[in-house]
Motif scaffolding. Structure first.
Motif, PDB file in Angstrom:
ATOM      1  N   GLU A 291      29.094  39.315  56.589  1.00 31.51           N
ATOM      2  CA  GLU A 291      29.722  39.661  55.314  1.00 31.51           C
ATOM      3  C   GLU A 291      29.409  41.119  55.011  1.00 31.51           C
ATOM      4  O   GLU A 291      28.297  41.584  55.255  1.00 31.51           O
ATOM      5  N   ILE A 292      30.401  41.807  54.482  1.00 29.96           N
ATOM      6  CA  ILE A 292      30.253  43.241  54.261  1.00 29.96           C
ATOM      7  C   ILE A 292      30.397  43.534  52.778  1.00 29.96           C
ATOM      8  O   ILE A 292      31.320  43.049  52.128  1.00 29.96           O
ATOM      9  N   ARG A 305      33.124  50.042  59.727  1.00 35.44           N
ATOM     10  CA  ARG A 305      33.237  48.605  59.973  1.00 35.44           C
ATOM     11  C   ARG A 305      33.668  48.349  61.415  1.00 35.44           C
ATOM     12  O   ARG A 305      33.162  47.444  62.090  1.00 35.44           O
ATOM     13  N   ASN A 457      34.638  35.668  48.231  1.00 36.37           N
ATOM     14  CA  ASN A 457      34.589  37.091  48.557  1.00 36.37           C
ATOM     15  C   ASN A 457      33.456  37.773  47.787  1.00 36.37           C
ATOM     16  O   ASN A 457      33.580  38.093  46.617  1.00 36.37           O
ATOM     17  N   GLY A 459      31.915  40.625  48.778  1.00 29.58           N
ATOM     18  CA  GLY A 459      31.736  42.037  49.091  1.00 29.58           C
ATOM     19  C   GLY A 459      32.577  42.957  48.230  1.00 29.58           C
ATOM     20  O   GLY A 459      32.586  44.157  48.444  1.00 29.58           O
ATOM     21  N   LEU A 499      35.518  41.262  56.809  1.00 29.05           N
ATOM     22  CA  LEU A 499      34.279  40.696  57.317  1.00 29.05           C
ATOM     23  C   LEU A 499      34.438  40.596  58.830  1.00 29.05           C
ATOM     24  O   LEU A 499      35.540  40.786  59.344  1.00 29.05           O
TER      25      LEU A 499
END
Lengths: 536, 329
Positions: A291-292, A305, A457, A459, A499
């Protein structure tokens, strides 16, 4: 976009074989089932609420699915991957505004009352839609349920709702509760949430906290001459090493959900009378995901990324951390979901040089100490594998000059740090794919509608193009169109990397060879086990 | 027994502030851990939306300030109301009292066994310090003491349950067996052999070494020399003069150990899947179930205070000098 032509069954078989490459094949010839006996199973947790209509989770299903039944269950060879349970037939209207279910005749509740469409209507409107964690989404637009006769339930939706979604959600979200025990009560606090009353092959008999759950044969079950077993005893074994020992000592017959640690499988598989089985979890594939946090300046940059994606050697993760009991992920939909899987999703090959080049391009050169920048890395503590992958990811990121500081929290603290406080840069999560991207997958990508919602979500990622695709798919009644939209979602997600999907895995069941009909459907551990039997 | 009565009363009154400090301390330590019961619950159920989170926080009283919650809690405890467990959704007093006997049985038998055998072996070792027997026992006990209890537990399980299949591997009794009376008692004893063995073997080393050290110490004292000069038999000197005096530190240890019982039982209860208080405490921590953990701690603290009281009385009986000043003050 090419249409996916391989049949669901062929692909399920192929992926199962792939996943099962190290497992012993189970004898395929039919044997006459022996009646009776007590099956003893390892349980690693004691859920606070055992009601699957309220809490749709594997820990709850594991016990409750034998007592309370859904409208349909997942199946390897049934039409659309389903086998009938409380419903025998289902159709969706062309406009997506209604869905009709024909219910099974001659079904009674464990307390003797008849099962009717009233129970289905009550469960749908009063439990699945307002109370259930997964059902809130699937049945969001459910307005009414008509019951023209005791064996027909017609769901009415206020907005077009794809029947494909409803169908895929049947096994996990449609556990039916007895209206006569719940109507007019405080549903979440009803005593029947612990002392379950259902229509299933087994009755809830006894719970001794810290020790066991005992289910016993429902003599009036609708299934002809089923169930085979007299009793199922869930023995609470919180210690993982204890489960392996208990299997060897023949104190338990079966441990599901990888209760036996992966590292012990090779050894225990050699023990006479014990089998390691990796089939039976295709309908609940777990995904290992990075997860970012897109609020972090560096991570908001696509090149960074991409660099991280290139730095991860997925095959190494599969071989080393999962000891081969997993598959490298190719995108947000697992290969086990052939209905939606798009094989043309862009891939990020393991390439450290490319990753370094991308970071240079992004404007993050290495400092004198070799580091470009520092990130907080929070591996979820739920599985050994998520924690081990945290250690791996730290090393992989060090290779490309990103200094990842690992913070290991217990589950409550992790939950708060990631899902409430957003105090992370990278987190490692194990979401579950439950048969349809709309149930628990696209919620990870869509612009967050509410803060602090767990397993969504986290992030702060927002992409209007992706949002539009997801929203269109939510109301796309035509199956081909809907599938095409999800194929597109997979491509966009792979290109923009909200992600990073690393691996996908099913759990492992370890069973004594005296247990039969194990893992014969894609959600076996959480199905009703009415055909399971043990040698006398 | 007037003196003992006064002693008991003073100790009981003195323990009230101790309990209060334990309670408040635990409460704030748990406050410091990030994440609350709702977070832990959501992890175990696979999530929910923001509205559900809010409702749960309100229902479980987690939306109020810590001070309010602490005050409310202390007020309830004063009325012997320990509240409901968030994790198990049952009254805490019931849950704790359900698990307590298992832990008491487990730890009680382990301590009694290790105290009995350990002190006897200590006497054997200390009656002739430096002899071959002494050295053998000392080395053996050191080796045992160095072994972690969970490891010893696992080894015992592999040998006696998995390989030989002589003894059951886990649990406190055969589940849902319908046994009663003597049958059930025997069944429980069979289940206790391994966990009690694992615990007792480690404590045994502790008592053996304490007893031996005490014996060696006492041997050198004048009254023993005098006894030897009088020509008393060695047996009489060992039992009447040396051992009785060397026993005092062991009794102290016994009292102290009652406090660590809970900690020691966490590991053994997990390894052997025994539904005891130790395992319950561990589950309460990971589930952020503050009221449950507090309930366990209060009840354990009461137990520790009571055990120490008994130890003090025994001590006063063994050594008349002890407690005299306190009782007369």
């Amino acid at each position: 976009m090419t249409k996916f032509l391989v049949s669901r069954r062929t692909l399920l078989g192929a992926t199962a074989a792939l996943l099962a490459s190290t497992a012993l094949p189970r004898a395929a010839f039919a044997q006459d089932a022996v009646k009776g006996g007590r099956l003893i199973v390892a349980a690693d947790s004691e859920p606070r609420n055992l009601n699957p209509a309220i809490v749709a989770s594997n820990g709850v299903f594991f016990i409750a699915s034998k007592v309370i039944e859904p409208l349909a269950e997942a199946s390897f060879d049934g039409e659309n991957g389903l086998a009938p349970r409380l419903a025998t037939a289902w159709t969706g209207s062309e406009d997506g505004l209604s869905a009709t279910f024909t219910l099974r005749e001659g079904v009674t509740w464990h307390d003797g009352k008849p099962f009717t469409s009233e129970d289905v209507a009550f469960s749908a409107l009063n439990v699945w839609k307002p109370l259930q964690n997964l059902g809130r989404l699937v049945f969001a637009n459910l307005e009414a349920v008509d019951t023209p006769d005791p064996l027909t339930a017609i769901f009415r939706f206020s907005k077009p709702t794809p029947f494909q979604l409803i169908r895929n959600a049947l096994p996990a979200t449609t556990s039916v509760l007895p209206k006569h025990l719940y109507e007019g009560t405080d549903i979440p606090e009803n005593p029947a949430n612990a002392q379950l009353v259902g229509t299933g092959p087994f009755k809830f008999t006894e719970y001794k906290p810290g020790e066991y759950y005992l289910l016993s044969r429902n003599e009036t079950y609708w299934g002809e001459s089923e169930p085979n077993l007299d009793e199922i005893l869930y023995r609470v074994l919180p210690d993982r090493a204890a489960a392996a020992g208990a299997l060897e000592a023949e104190e338990i017959h079966l441990a599901a959900f990888s209760a036996v640690p992966l590292a012990d499988l090779a050894r225990i598989g050699e023990v006479e009378g014990i089998e390691v089985i990796s089939k039976g979890y295709e309908g609940l594939t777990y995904q290992l995901v990075v997860e970012i946090n897109h609020r972090t300046e560096q991570l908001a940059n696509l090149k960074v990324r991409q660099a991280i994606a290139h730095a991860i050697d997925k095959q190494f993760v599969v071989d080393t951390i999962f000891l081969g009991y997993a598959t490298a992920a190719t995108g947000i939909v697992p290969q086990n979901a052939p209905e939606f899987y798009n094989p043309e999703t862009p891939q990020y090959a393991f390439d450290v040089d490319k990753a370094n080049a991308l970071l240079d391009e992004a404007g993050y050169p290495r400092a004198a100490d070799g580091n470009r920048f520092t990130l907080r890395l929070l591996p979820a503590p739920y599985f050994n594998e998520t924690r081990q992958f945290g250690d791996y990811l730290r090393q992989a990121l060090a290779e490309i000059g990103i200094d990842a500081q690992i913070a290991n929290n217990d589950s409550a603290a992790h939950q708060q740090a990631v899902y409430t406080d957003h105090a992370f840069d990278l987190a490692i999560a194990p979401p579950v794919f439950r048969g349809d991207p709309a149930i628990s997958t696209t919620i990870l990508l869509r612009t967050a509608t509410a803060e602090g919602v767990p397993f969504s979500n986290q992030g702060g990622y927002s992409n209007t193009a992706l949002d539009t695709l997801i929203d269109d798919a939510l109301i796309a009644v035509d199956e081909e169109e809907r599938t095409a939209l999800y194929n597109e979602v997979q491509v966009v997600a792979a290109e923009d990397l909200p992600l990073i999907n690393v691996a996908e895995w099913g759990f492992i069941t370890v069973a004594r060879t005296s247990v039969h009909n194990v893992s014969n459907n894609p959600r076996w551990a959480v199905s009703n086990w009415s055909d399971t039997w043990i040698d006398g | 027994m007037h003196r003992a009565g006064k002693l008991v009363l003073r100790r009981l009154v003195g323990s009230i502030p101790v309990l209060l400090i334990v309670l408040v301390g635990t409460f704030f330590l748990l406050e410091l851990a990030s994440g609350d019961a709702v977070d832990a619950y959501l992890v175990s159920t696979g999530g929910g939306d923001a509205a559900l989170v809010e409702t749960l926080r309100a229902n479980w009283g987690l939306d109020q300030s810590p001070i309010t919650r602490l005050g409310l809690y202390l007020w309830n405890v004063l009325h012997l109301d320990f509240g409901y467990s968030v994790l198990l959704n049952r009254p805490i007093l019931t849950v704790v009292l359900e698990r307590l006997p298992n832990t008491l049985l487990l730890m009680g038998s382990a301590v009694a066994l290790s105290f009995g055998i350990g002190s006897l072996l200590g006497i054997a070792a200390g009656s002739r310090p430096g002899s071959a027997r002494d050295r053998l026992l000392s080395i053996g006990s050191l080796a045992l003491y160095a072994v972690p209890s969970f490891w010893l537990g696992l080894v015992l399980v592999v040998v006696f349950s998995v390989q030989l299949r002589w003894l059951p591997l886990s649990g406190i009794e055969t589940l849902a067996s319908g046994k009663a009376g003597l049958d059930r008692a025997l069944d429980i004893i069979r289940h206790l052999v391994l966990p009690v063995g694992a615990l007792a073997l480690i404590y045994l080393a502790l008592y053996l070494r304490l007893m031996r050290a005490g014996m060696v110490e006492v041997w050198r004292q004048d009254f023993v020399l005098a006894a030897r000069a009088k020509g008393l038999s060695r047996r009489r000197i060992v039992w009447r003069h040396v051992a009785r005096n060397a026993l005092l530190p062991l009794v102290t240890m016994l009292g102290l150990q009652s406090a660590t019982m809970l900690g020691g039982s966490v590991v053994i209860e997990s390894v052997f899947s025994i539904p005891g208080l130790g395992r319950l405490a561990q589950e309460a921590v990971s589930g952020r179930d503050t009221p449950l953990l507090m309930g366990i701690i209060v009840i354990s603290a009461v137990l520790v205070i009571l055990t120490n009281l008994i130890v003090d009385v025994v001590y006063a009986f063994l050594d008349p000098r002890v407690g005299a000043s306190e009782a007369s003050a």
